[in-house]
Design a protein around this motif. Structure first.
Motif, PDB file in Angstrom:
ATOM      1  N   THR A 207       5.551  -2.699 -50.416  1.00 10.03           N
ATOM      2  CA  THR A 207       6.264  -3.656 -49.569  1.00 10.03           C
ATOM      3  C   THR A 207       7.354  -4.379 -50.344  1.00 10.03           C
ATOM      4  O   THR A 207       8.476  -4.561 -49.846  1.00 10.03           O
ATOM      5  CB  THR A 207       5.283  -4.683 -48.975  1.00 10.03           C
ATOM      6  N   ALA A 210      10.243  -1.947 -50.965  1.00 16.93           N
ATOM      7  CA  ALA A 210      10.986  -1.712 -49.725  1.00 16.93           C
ATOM      8  C   ALA A 210      11.838  -2.925 -49.345  1.00 16.93           C
ATOM      9  O   ALA A 210      12.984  -2.770 -48.889  1.00 16.93           O
ATOM     10  CB  ALA A 210      10.015  -1.367 -48.598  1.00 16.93           C
ATOM     11  N   SER A 222      12.556   3.565 -45.160  1.00 12.97           N
ATOM     12  CA  SER A 222      11.290   3.735 -45.870  1.00 12.97           C
ATOM     13  C   SER A 222      11.453   4.807 -46.942  1.00 12.97           C
ATOM     14  O   SER A 222      12.488   5.476 -47.033  1.00 12.97           O
ATOM     15  CB  SER A 222      10.177   4.150 -44.891  1.00 12.97           C
ATOM     16  N   LYS A 224       8.875   7.789 -49.335  1.00 10.35           N
ATOM     17  CA  LYS A 224       7.557   8.396 -49.513  1.00 10.35           C
ATOM     18  C   LYS A 224       7.652   9.560 -50.485  1.00 10.35           C
ATOM     19  O   LYS A 224       8.716  10.162 -50.660  1.00 10.35           O
ATOM     20  CB  LYS A 224       6.998   8.887 -48.174  1.00 10.35           C
TER      21      LYS A 224
END
Length: 368
Positions: A207, A210, A222, A224
């Motif tokens: 978090t 981001a 986002s 990943k």
């Protein structure tokens, strides 16, 4: 938290002492060749000791002895407060005549002023009673056994190991991650391996990372890790626009500046963990666009200043915009008269100059 570091007879650094006095962010200002990189290199020697490197030949070169005077010992001393304990570590290295590699002259480790471990050459004493011999071509600190990670030596070693010494080169960052690592290399080429480790140990960091990326890149959505091979993972970013369209880019498709943002986001997230982190960043303004630079440096300083675990950052720079984000009390001038003279370290607030600002004074050569 680093209190002081003293370096003597290491390259151009002689009687070189930096005292941070509870400061969380510091700027080292100096022209090329002044000694800033040598300071970073000296701290990297201590970092490598914390990471388990013991052989002096892997830590110190003949050329590291100042001005070719190999008969004079190198001294590295560091004082840090971790929790409510003050740790002091001293290492003296010599290269006697007819020796092909350096050896330990003296080494000591103190906690709150009490000697925990000390040695002269190979003769070593641990505590009050334990005495043994160590090969004097090896540093002793990584070799001392501890029963658990809470013992002072173990805790201090871990703090040294986690020192970040950074001179990132985004074009050299690995395109994919093949493993996880707890340690970030100086050129940050293993950024993705390090980020994977940080997220595996502290998932909540996602978090914070981001949020930082969102501030720097408004269309960021986002990120990943995606498995692309047996042991390989690729980092993929998703970007969105107001019209509802989205785009996915892998790490290598980002610009150098965007890669630096992501590295910075992870560094700033990592300093919120349980232990204090010392970060040395050589010219963090590289690869960052001028319109963004002021906000970028301010964000970095603010994160370290607000660190609840007393993390610190030491930056170096020539850029006027970076200099402007620091005050005179936490800016240190590193100067050197010539290649035949050692480096000097002075607090800018103690310097006198005629120019309107110390940036002008620096550019006009008054501070030298």
């Amino acid at each position: 938290m680093l209190n002081t570091v003293y370096i003597h007879h290491f390259r151009c650094l002689q009687n070189f002492k930096l005292s941070l006095k509870d400061q969380h962010s510091v700027l080292l200002l100096g022209r090329n060749g002044a000694g800033k990189s040598s300071f970073f290199d000296a701290l990297e020697v201590l970092q490598q000791i914390g990471r388990g490197v013991t052989q002096l030949k892997d830590l110190i070169k003949v050329s590291d002895f100042a001005f070719g005077e190999t008969y004079k010992p190198i001294s590295l001393e560091i004082n840090a407060t971790l929790g409510n304990q003050v740790y002091e570590y001293v290492l003296e290295i010599e290269l006697p005549e007819n020796f092909s590699q350096p050896r330990v002259r003296q080494e000591s480790f103190k906690v709150n002023g009490r000697t925990n471990y000390q040695r002269e050459c190979g003769k070593t004493q641990l505590g009050r009673n334990a005495e043994f011999t160590l090969d004097w071509h090896h540093v002793g600190l990584p070799l001392i056994s501890t029963r658990n990670d809470d013992e002072p030596i173990a805790r201090f070693r871990e703090w040294l190991a986690n020192i970040l010494v950074l001179s990132p080169v985004p074009s050299g960052f690995d395109a994919a991650s093949k493993d996880e690592t707890a340690y970030l290399s100086r050129n940050a080429n293993n950024t993705l391996d390090w980020v994977r480790h940080q997220l595996a140990v502290y998932p909540a960091l996602y978090t914070d990372i981001a949020d930082f990326m969102q501030l720097r890149m408004p269309d960021f959505g986002s990120f990943k890790f995606v498995t692309t091979g047996r042991d390989e993972k690729e980092l993929v970013f998703k970007f969105n626009d107001p019209a509802g369209k989205s785009l996915e880019l892998n790490f290598q498709q980002l610009s150098d500046c965007e890669k630096i943002y992501f590295l910075t986001a992870t560094v700033l997230a990592a300093i919120t963990n349980e232990e204090s982190v010392l970060c040395l960043w050589d010219e963090p303004d590289n690869y960052v666009s001028l319109p963004e630079l002021s906000h970028f440096i301010t964000a970095c300083r603010k994160a370290f200043e607000n660190s609840k675990v007393a993390s610190q950052v030491i930056m170096s720079s020539h850029n006027a915009r970076t200099i402007n984000e620091f005050s005179e009390h936490n800016t240190f001038l590193v100067s050197r008269q010539s290649h035949l003279h050692p480096s000097r370290l002075e607090v800018v607030s103690e310097k006198e100059y005629l120019s309107a600002t110390f940036i002008d004074a620096y550019e006009n050569g008054e501070l030298d």
